[in-house]
Design an enzyme around this catalytic site. Structure first.
Site, PDB file in Angstrom:
ATOM      1  N   TYR A 118      -5.743   0.600   4.752  1.00  0.00           N
ATOM      2  CA  TYR A 118      -5.862   2.062   4.170  1.00  0.00           C
ATOM      3  C   TYR A 118      -7.063   3.270   3.789  1.00  0.00           C
ATOM      4  O   TYR A 118      -8.238   2.635   4.347  1.00  0.00           O
ATOM      5  CB  TYR A 118      -4.883   2.280   2.928  1.00  0.00           C
ATOM      6  CG  TYR A 118      -3.443   1.601   3.633  1.00  0.00           C
ATOM      7  CD1 TYR A 118      -2.848   1.625   4.771  1.00  0.00           C
ATOM      8  CD2 TYR A 118      -3.341   0.187   2.961  1.00  0.00           C
ATOM      9  CE1 TYR A 118      -1.832   1.776   4.973  1.00  0.00           C
ATOM     10  CE2 TYR A 118      -1.984   0.101   3.278  1.00  0.00           C
ATOM     11  CZ  TYR A 118      -1.667  -0.477   4.561  1.00  0.00           C
ATOM     12  OH  TYR A 118      -0.685  -0.944   4.642  1.00  0.00           O
ATOM     13  N   PRO A 128       2.380  -6.377  -5.773  1.00  0.00           N
ATOM     14  CA  PRO A 128       2.821  -4.545  -4.313  1.00  0.00           C
ATOM     15  C   PRO A 128       3.422  -5.331  -3.106  1.00  0.00           C
ATOM     16  O   PRO A 128       2.674  -6.241  -2.621  1.00  0.00           O
ATOM     17  CB  PRO A 128       1.403  -4.441  -4.083  1.00  0.00           C
ATOM     18  CG  PRO A 128       0.341  -4.586  -5.388  1.00  0.00           C
ATOM     19  CD  PRO A 128       0.354  -6.116  -5.220  1.00  0.00           C
ATOM     20  N   GLN A 150       0.596   0.615  -8.124  1.00  0.00           N
ATOM     21  CA  GLN A 150      -1.083   1.085  -7.341  1.00  0.00           C
ATOM     22  C   GLN A 150      -1.105   2.374  -6.311  1.00  0.00           C
ATOM     23  O   GLN A 150       0.020   2.022  -5.392  1.00  0.00           O
ATOM     24  CB  GLN A 150      -1.050  -0.517  -6.280  1.00  0.00           C
ATOM     25  CG  GLN A 150      -2.071  -0.875  -5.120  1.00  0.00           C
ATOM     26  CD  GLN A 150      -1.600  -1.619  -3.935  1.00  0.00           C
ATOM     27  OE1 GLN A 150      -0.532  -1.475  -3.030  1.00  0.00           O
ATOM     28  NE2 GLN A 150      -2.158  -2.363  -3.791  1.00  0.00           N
ATOM     29  N   ARG A 201       6.119 -12.655  -1.415  1.00  0.00           N
ATOM     30  CA  ARG A 201       7.774 -13.368  -0.496  1.00  0.00           C
ATOM     31  C   ARG A 201       8.535 -14.103  -1.925  1.00  0.00           C
ATOM     32  O   ARG A 201       9.281 -14.117  -1.725  1.00  0.00           O
ATOM     33  CB  ARG A 201       7.095 -13.978   0.588  1.00  0.00           C
ATOM     34  CG  ARG A 201       6.502 -12.560   1.787  1.00  0.00           C
ATOM     35  CD  ARG A 201       6.427 -13.877   3.208  1.00  0.00           C
ATOM     36  NE  ARG A 201       6.149 -12.609   4.053  1.00  0.00           N
ATOM     37  CZ  ARG A 201       5.238 -12.439   4.439  1.00  0.00           C
ATOM     38  NH1 ARG A 201       3.118 -12.653   3.603  1.00  0.00           N
ATOM     39  NH2 ARG A 201       4.406 -11.439   5.355  1.00  0.00           N
TER      40      ARG A 201
END
Length: 801
Positions: A602, A443, A521, A744
């Site tokens: 989060y 993600p 997600q 990446r």
């Protein structure tokens, strides 16, 4: 192979007039200088007569014969601890360029071998092609003593060095090579700022009067726990033997109550099979714990640290002597090349620090593998051997395939790889979903949605990665409410319009990239919301239009940031319903897998960490209470998510901050989610608090996934600086993970998985090229292919066709 003990002349030892130090093919010529303002100090004091200090002395004296070099060593010339020393071909090459005389003497005494034997539960696995060279530590010191004497170095044995302050006043340069317990380092602690970490195993250096046939690793599973033997030859009739075990195993076995001779005899009995019933011998041997030494700075004024005084690396990955010798080579070269002493010491540290840091990262991975050896003892024999060989991440699947294809192929067969199939292209099943390979597009927040609606950018972004061959493509964190967004550009699943937009993307993936799964997600930003787009200022508050934040406790993410409101019981219910509503929309939108985001600080992650959850009700305090709300959300989401579709959870296995989530708590969290029906755990780390101190490095988060996989007994997804297909193959084949998520690399190359197949000459069901792309399934030829081959040979100026 081995010269007799005693003083042995070194061929060509009296060549001090040759003052060249070759470095990268370049020769530097010295003009002796005495002023301390230059980088060529005339008076040099060296504290410590180990290999690093002695070799530094020899090099500096050879480069400037009129230089006055004095070495202080508290022990006698023939006192030494340990037995054998291993040096790499690279280190030997540097010695050969800098001092052929020392190189020749070492070469005459080295024993060499290529094999590693791994013996576990009575089965021996042998891997070849590794290349080692070793000699006795005492012989190494003799060679360096003779070399120093031949060059005129003042060697002072059984002598304590004067105080470093005095040496710094009286000498142009002070080299502190006084070992892991360096007095010099402690004297200038405020300048060097050392960090010493003590690890969890006890070990003892012993020796045997015979030569092992290979580098040998042996395990002994006792009633007290697992013990291990590391052994290697250092002479035709002698081997070093290191016995190591966890502290609690050492105490349980009673070693804490045994003296040196009793410990030696006990070790010989435990590893009688490895030793052929022969005894072990000691040399002032004592049980000790390894300490990793790291210094923020390596020099202060005219005092410089070298070898174990500056840094240590666990013996299971390499020799401290090797690092010290390489330090000496670099220090001598920098003193020759730089105009001032300050420049020289700065250049020395800048050159060596990244090399040492890389070695220490590998050493840390290796020592932790042995600390946790009991975790792997139930692996099949070949996989256990492969896991051990690749423990530091310096030896990889591709390395071993080149060094020893027969051994590597045997490991692959045991794992279940069809012939010619790399491990990454084997299938993996999660509930009713079979992934055709082990690659996951991780993600990645794109911050490119409008009002939470994914648009053309998302279609192209996710569609391209799906066409690129990965087994599973994950969306970014999709927010469950408008106020649960991180930024105004975050995507959501809290409206029907958003669900319809996601359906457009899943339909494309299923139609145009059949066999590729797409997962969603779900998450809520919590206290990390209402911030700017990443490229406008990551985690910085919006200049205007901020929305109120909620979190487990009223703690801002960053100092001076927006303070969230502590969620009430009623609000917890609302948030849980937001997750279930979003999950139901995700199911209708056609996603194959759902991941619940409980990481990175989060909202749900905020409940799990003791650093962010300060509640005093049933949702705070103990680890069980902190788990309560995330599990309630998981159960609610699992209740509306289709039974045959898998559900995973992403967690932060450490907060990289004092007082945060411990690895043991991370395992407990993973167990709890697995017990509630999680099909896999996506193991990330950090991003929970803003003052974290992560230990970055290649695949640096994989050990956390490894631990959860083995201790919680749940499939895992490893993430974090996994950048090559070789890493993916290595981690999977070693049994450290089941799937690998890469971020990446997939931004750099959307077709990363397809290209990994082409580069490994793989064609099979594990990866399928889209029909329009099949013409590109072979790596393009680069450079000219029509150039004429050489047709002339020169002989004394005459050209022959």
């Amino acid at each position: 192979m081995s010269s007799p003990q005693g003083s042995v002349p070194i061929p060509g030892a009296r060549d001090g007039v040759d003052t060249r130090l070759r470095r990268g093919g370049r020769a530097t010529t010295t003009t002796p200088h005495s002023p301390a303002t230059t980088s060529r100090p005339h008076r040099v004091a060296i504290i410590g007569g180990g290999p690093g200090g002695l070799y530094t002395a020899a090099l500096l004296k050879r480069l400037a014969p009129d230089r006055k070099v004095t070495v202080w060593e508290r022990n006698a010339p023939d006192d030494t601890f340990g037995f054998g020393v291993v040096l790499s071909d690279e280190t030997l090459g540097g010695i050969g360029h800098a001092d052929p005389a020392v190189h020749a003497a070492l070469k005459a005494d080295f024993v060499r071998w290529d094999d590693i034997d791994i013996v576990h539960r009575g089965t021996r696995q042998t891997s070849t092609g590794h290349g080692f060279a070793a000699l006795g530590r005492r012989r190494l010191l003799e060679i360096l003593h003779d070399r120093c004497r031949s060059l005129g170095v003042d060697l002072r044995f059984r002598a304590e060095a004067p105080h470093p302050d005095r040496l710094a006043r009286e000498y142009d340069l002070v080299v502190a090579a006084d070992g892991v317990h360096s007095t010099t380092r402690e004297t200038y602690r405020d300048a060097f700022r050392p960090r010493l970490t003590t690890h969890r195993c006890r070990y003892i250096w012993l020796a045997a009067d015979f030569a092992f046939e290979a580098f040998r690793f042996d395990t002994a599973e006792t009633e007290h726990g697992v013990m291990q033997l590391h052994g290697y030859p250092y002479a035709p009739d002698a081997s070093t033997v290191i016995v190591e075990m966890r502290e609690e195993v050492w105490e349980g076995a009673g070693f804490d109550e045994l003296d040196e001779s009793e410990s030696t005899a006990r070790c010989a009995k435990i590893f009688a099979d490895a030793l052929g019933g022969r005894p072990l011998k000691s040399n002032k041997s004592a049980w000790t714990t390894f300490r990793t030494v790291v210094n923020e700075r390596w020099w202060h004024g005219n005092v410089v640290l070298l070898g174990d005084a500056a840094h240590t690396a666990h013996f299971s990955i390499g020799s401290g002597t090797k690092l010290a010798v390489e330090d000496a080579l670099a220090l001598a070269a920098c003193l020759e090349e730089q105009p001032t002493l300050e420049n020289a010491l700065t250049a020395y540290e800048e050159e060596r620090r990244p090399v040492v840091a890389s070695t220490q990262r590998a050493a840390k991975a290796s020592l932790e593998w042995f600390e946790d050896l009991s975790r792997y003892v139930d692996q099949p024999p070949r996989r256990f051997a492969f896991n051990l060989l690749t423990r530091s991440r310096r030896v990889t699947h591709d390395n071993l395939r080149l060094r020893d294809p027969r051994f590597t192929e045997s490991v692959e067969r045991e794992f279940g790889c069809p012939p010619g199939t790399p491990p990454m292209f084997t299938p993996f099943r999660l509930r009713g979903l079979t992934l055709r390979n082990r690659v996951v597009v991780s993600p990645m927040d794109m911050y490119s949605a409008t009002d939470g609606v994914p648009g053309d950018f998302h279609l192209v972004h996710l569609g391209a990665r799906a066409l690129g061959g990965a087994g599973l493509v994950m969306t970014e964190m999709v927010c469950v409410s408008e106020r649960g967004r991180i930024t105004p550009g975050c995507a959501g699943l809290y409206t029907a319009r958003q669900a319809e937009a996601w359906r457009r993307i899943t339909d494309f993936v299923h139609a145009r990239a059949p066999g590729t799964a797409i997962g969603v997600q779900l998450g809520h930003s919590g206290r990390k919301g209402s911030t700017r787009l990443m490229w406008e200022g990551m985690d910085e508050p919006l200049p205007e239009g901020n929305w109120p934040l909620v979190a487990p406790s009223p703690l801002p993410y960053k100092p001076g940031g927006q303070v969230p409101r502590e969620l009430s019981r009623a609000e917890l219910t609302d948030v849980r319903e937001q997750f279930t509503a979003a999950a139901a929309r995700a199911a209708r939108a056609g996603f194959d897998l759902l991941e619940l985001h409980c990481a990175h600080g989060y909202l749900l992650s905020g409940f799990l960490s003791p650093l962010t959850n300060r509640r005093t009700d049933a949702y705070g305090g103990s680890p069980e209470n902190r788990l309560r709300f995330p599990l309630e959300v998981f159960d609610a989401v699992r209740g509306v998510w289709p039974e045959d579709r898998p559900m995973t959870v992403r967690v932060s296995a450490t907060d990289w901050a004092e007082g945060g989530t411990t690895p043991e708590e991370a395992v407990a969290v993973a167990r709890a989610f697995a017990a509630h029906g999680a099909d896999a755990v996506d193991v990330s780390t950090g991003q929970v608090v803003s003052d974290e101190r992560p230990e970055f490095g290649r695949s640096y988060q994989a050990p956390y996934a490894d631990r959860i996989r083995h201790e919680a007994g749940v499939p895992v997804i490893a993430v974090g600086a996994i950048s090559s297909w070789d890493d993916v193959n290595s981690l999977i084949l070693a049994g450290r993970t089941d799937l690998c998520a890469l971020a990446r690399p997939h931004l750099y190359d959307p077709h990363w998985t397809l290209h990994a197949a082409a580069e490994q000459d793989y064609e099979g069901p594990g990866v399928v090229w889209p029909a329009p792309y099949r013409a590109g399934s072979r790596r393009p030829v680069t450079g000219r292919t029509d150039a004429l081959r050489p047709g002339l040979t020169l002989h004394g100026g005459r050209q022959d066709v």
